[in-house]
Design an enzyme around this catalytic site. Structure first.
Site, PDB file in Angstrom:
ATOM      1  N   GLY A 160     107.991 130.920  59.291  1.00 15.40           N
ATOM      2  CA  GLY A 160     107.654 129.694  60.017  1.00 15.40           C
ATOM      3  C   GLY A 160     108.910 128.953  60.424  1.00 15.40           C
ATOM      4  NE  ARG A 203     103.742 133.029  59.434  1.00 14.44           N
ATOM      5  CZ  ARG A 203     104.399 132.040  58.801  1.00 14.44           C
ATOM      6  NH1 ARG A 203     105.205 132.291  57.803  1.00 14.44           N
ATOM      7  NH2 ARG A 203     104.244 130.775  59.185  1.00 14.44           N
ATOM      8  CB  THR A 231     110.911 126.893  52.590  1.00 14.72           C
ATOM      9  OG1 THR A 231     109.760 126.097  52.314  1.00 14.72           O
ATOM     10  CG2 THR A 231     111.916 126.613  51.505  1.00 14.72           C
ATOM     11  CG  ASP A 267     106.016 124.195  52.493  1.00 16.34           C
ATOM     12  OD1 ASP A 267     105.584 123.190  53.065  1.00 16.34           O
ATOM     13  OD2 ASP A 267     105.587 125.337  52.699  1.00 16.34           O
ATOM     14  CG  ASP A 317     108.016 126.277  48.579  1.00 12.73           C
ATOM     15  OD1 ASP A 317     108.895 126.686  49.362  1.00 12.73           O
ATOM     16  OD2 ASP A 317     106.816 126.567  48.701  1.00 12.73           O
ATOM     17  NE  ARG A 365      99.330 127.635  54.024  1.00 16.67           N
ATOM     18  CZ  ARG A 365      98.175 128.164  54.432  1.00 16.67           C
ATOM     19  NH1 ARG A 365      97.458 128.905  53.619  1.00 16.67           N
ATOM     20  NH2 ARG A 365      97.752 127.975  55.651  1.00 16.67           N
TER      21      ARG A 365
END
Lengths: 342, 342, 342, 342
Positions: A10, A71, A125, A127, A129, A171
């Site tokens: 992403g 991806r 990322t 996120d 994470d 997520r």
């Protein structure tokens, strides 16, 4: 020295900053850099563009990645890995810099381990994470996007005396929700790390309304999981992790709040907005620094490493150690956010 | 427990986040917080407002400080320190949280040392030049303001094939200039830490123009010092540090560049814009966390300390060690920025 | 002179500008203004706050309305209209300025017609679909919000070679979609005024992809209606106007595009974001001017009128003529937008 | 049909929108468009780039002009006009669209009158002071830039209890100052159209301070002229219009205010920032529409005209009538702004 780079997974703001930092650093040492297009797909197909050091100044403010992304994971299809090795040799490459998340970096790690390909990783990322780095670029821009959105929603929520539920990315980790929750003065946050007690949240919202606060603001991670089943309709789909199916938790939470508190409630899902936009200053600086240090690793022929932020410094850590472990939110941050949720 | 807080020195985005974090944390432990108005002046005069935990949610997005600020230093006038001690007792305070820069914190340190007043410090400088903390709030918002301004200036510079010189804050340290320079793809930066070689910069700008770059972008700290006197008119005023008098270096540099390169050059001084605006997500989170931890120090009665950011964590350091030393830019960052200035 | 004002219906940026303009103008002529809370509800219940001319300077940058809003319509419940008349007299009001959309203004018009209450109207709709004024405040801020969102989405769409569908406000009129479509370089727009031919749009998107454009951007009004049934699943709910049920058209369109073109497609629904935020300069100026002229009408005792923008000027039109007719998008604008949709 | 376009004079946001609108419209009718580089200089030297209809989608969000600009006026040097005529023929052009201000459009008008060159004009001035059009693109973006800057300055001014003087563009017309003054809740504005009475302004500022307003905000046009000499130091240089020399009025005004009121006062000059940045939605729409209609005029072979905004519509007016008259601020707007300056 001829270096190839690619961006996988992403997209997020700051990828172009990494590319610029890398290209310029390699050029300053007499090398050249090419960009493989659309992640590992470009490495498989040998599809690339040259990258000019001076022109890359112009890409710094751009969101996304000028190389495109995908991806594609070569380890999922037989024969694709060998094609990458072939591309590496046919393009007479000396190094391959992979900018991506756990999946992309995992491939780089295995290419180094299995084929001795001189790979270098750069963590990405939105996120936040990934385990081996303090912060990842894109995260800060994302927080500002969420914050700007919530700042916009606050006045409309107040005008109509509503609770507003905002669903944000995350997520499996609540970094965005927790940090944005602090930055937005949220009345409640819901993160994947803790089962959500809707009854308690509804109590808090009612208590604040009773105390005179004319609106409520709730931030929920897309991967938040609600405790118990009392509030949840039976048809709630769950994914493999037992989480309620993503892309709808915000609406679900809003309905529960409206029903349980009697306060008019609306929800907004920020979705892809959170990946977009020109990178913030923080992400431009972090991305650029990571790119520079990836270039310096290449120049030093220090392979199989990933660049990472530790405190104020950029360090190199073995790729093999950096991948495979998701980093969930530290309890320390939830504890701090908790001061505002009581 | 009754806690007073005050904000001193130049304002910056994030001060209200600290106040909110402090007030809520103290309230969560059953205490109350009041705000002394306009820095140490409020402590001297006993001028204050109560601070409500829930209402402070609304101040988080606001720039500046709802308490007002001043540069009043009680140690510069006999008798004023005693007035602060008197205010402390008459208001029945248990703790005093001073949010400010080296000057403000120095007073807090001395009040603790000399009068055993239970003070706690919270570092604030938009210039990021305090020694005991990784980053100070306000700095990130400032970088984004400079970046947004330079992003705006880029297209007008390119349309007219100009060099644009942007003067930014930083009297004695180049943090803003260096970080913003990276974030803005500057062609040259000038910081107080290094004597500026205008001849070399003009050469770089001419070389880039010759190579096809249609515009130039130069960032200069207000405290940058130019090397030699060849380019400088004799009437250049200097301050006590031997620097050219502040508030004009940008215009001076622009004139030199235009004369030496023959390229049309304009300058913009961002000035007070750099202190303004709603805090960025980074600064809201950092400010809030510092406020929370200042509150926790108060609750623990851990006096004479300053809260500080180290890596991902907020720690407490002795006030006496934290003040008195300006932190100039680390060579590591100049070295990284240097990749783009060749 | 004592003037009351109220804000009714969905909030939008610029309401506070109107309030400020009105309050200051009335004050300049020796009058005072109060604000009835939460639309007609405040008029029914006599719930109000005083409005200070100087303090209203501070509300100008704020989104929403400091008075709160509601969709209460006194004509829908017997006895409520009389309560408004009672409130008018018990508060000793000389004038009532209603700021709102067709519904709110309709009440003001009937109160003037039926009860000779001295009402004045100020038009408000974020959708720009009121017939008696060139533009309504809030519309410009909304366009900028949509534009900023799409600018953010463009780079992520391009990075992943996707089509991005953005659902924007507009149940019965396509002003936002059409203007934002022009401002965002959309590849396709779908407005309520024209039945949408999905087959044609999919052809356009495929043709552009074939010609090398790496992403697609589609804007769809929440009230757009798709032509025929070929592409639509049978369970599509429709509202009373025969439109597909609102709050889902974007997702539906994205699924059709992905299926018909084979291009990965995502959708974002901007929702309440579009009502929020600090008003743009245009909306602050327009709102302020309308507020001033509403105040001047009150001073002149020119009742039953609505202030409106015509070209560069603010004029007064009879309320009775201004309400009741929705203004859909002029064909001229669709024709202009059409230059980019071929 | 082969159309050339050029952009002349000071750049402003929206120029690329015009180019895009023109290029696409011409292409939709089977024609092609080229871009002459750097204003009339490109027309003189025959220096141009081709313009692709689909690629111009990407330039819409960009500030400035992708064609570059200059202030070259062929009528100021003998022989240059003939070179333009020669370029027109050697490039086999059918039409020439000149996008610029009074100077640029004046050349287009004379080329049509004297040489029957098929020219079309598109009005451009960030100052909004062209007489034949309601608004010019760039003006709205500029207002938002000024507004964002003042919104940033407000909190720092309030924190330090200061008056802030902001110098904005406008040598001979006060459109920017007046509209931004309304949008920013300025306490005072100074425009070129009215001699400035500093004594009165200082009185207002003192009165508001006395009434409890903790800061002041003053907007001054770069071309504002101060009344009398009482407050002005004798060495104030004046330009040919009797105005105080530009580029310093803000500082001068700030010094007067500080001296006369005793309130700490600072100033900021926004300068080139006001020309920069991505165009606002309003300017993207207006620029695009003007470009479309310029293209339609070319297709209709309707020469010697300028496209202009009148109310909601784009109309065509003779170039000869459109140039030569500066439009100063209408008294109506000063009157409206005056409600806040009492």
């Amino acid at each position: 020295m001829k270096v190839a780079c690619l961006t996988g997974g992403g997209d997020c703001p700051g990828l172009n900053a990494v590319i610029r930092g890398l290209v310029r650093t390699v050029a300053n040492h007499g090398g050249e850099t090419i960009g493989l297009l659309e992640g590992w797909r470009g490495a498989i197909e040998g599809n690339f563009i040259p990258l000019d050091p001076m022109q890359t100044d112009e890409i710094l403010p751009l969101g996304g990645t000028i190389l495109g992304s995908s991806r594609t994971n070569p380890y999922k299809n037989e024969g694709l890995v060998q094609k990458i090795v072939d591309t590496f040799h046919s393009l007479k490459l000396d190094a391959l810099v992979a900018i991506g998340g756990d999946d992309t970096l995992g491939v780089a790690s295995k290419l180094y381990r299995d084929y001795k390909l001189p790979t270098i990783g750069c963590p990405k990322t939105i996120d936040n994470d990934l385990s081996a780095t303090d912060f990842t670029f894109g995260f800060d821009t994302c927080l500002n996007t969420v914050m700007d959105a919530v700042d916009k929603l606050r006045t409309t929520a107040e005008s109509h005396r509503r609770v507003m539920v905002v669903e944000v990315m995350g997520r499996h980790a609540g970094w965005i929700t927790c940090f944005a929750g602090i930055a937005c003065a949220a009345d409640a946050i819901m993160v994947p790390e803790e089962e959500v007690d809707m009854a308690k949240i509804c109590e808090t919202l009612k208590a604040r309304r009773a105390a005179g606060k004319k609106y409520g603001m709730v931030l929920v991670s897309e991967g938040a999981q609600l405790k118990g089943q009392d509030f949840i309709t039976k048809d709630a789909e769950k994914d493999d992790f037992g989480h309620i199916k993503l892309g709808g938790i915000g609406t679900r939470v809003a309905k529960i709040i409206e029903k349980e508190t009697g306060i008019e409630t609306r929800d907004v899902t920020l979705g892809h907005l959170q990946r977009g936009g020109s990178p913030s200053a923080y992400d431009r600086v972090l991305g650029t620094r990571l790119g520079i240090h990836a270039g310096r690793l290449a120049i030093k022929k220090d392979w199989g490493k990933m660049v990472a932020l530790r405190g104020l410094h950029i360090v190199a850590v073995p790729l093999a150690e950096a991948v495979g472990t998701m980093r969930t939110l530290y309890p320390e941050f939830l504890d701090e956010a908790g001061e505002f949720l009581k």
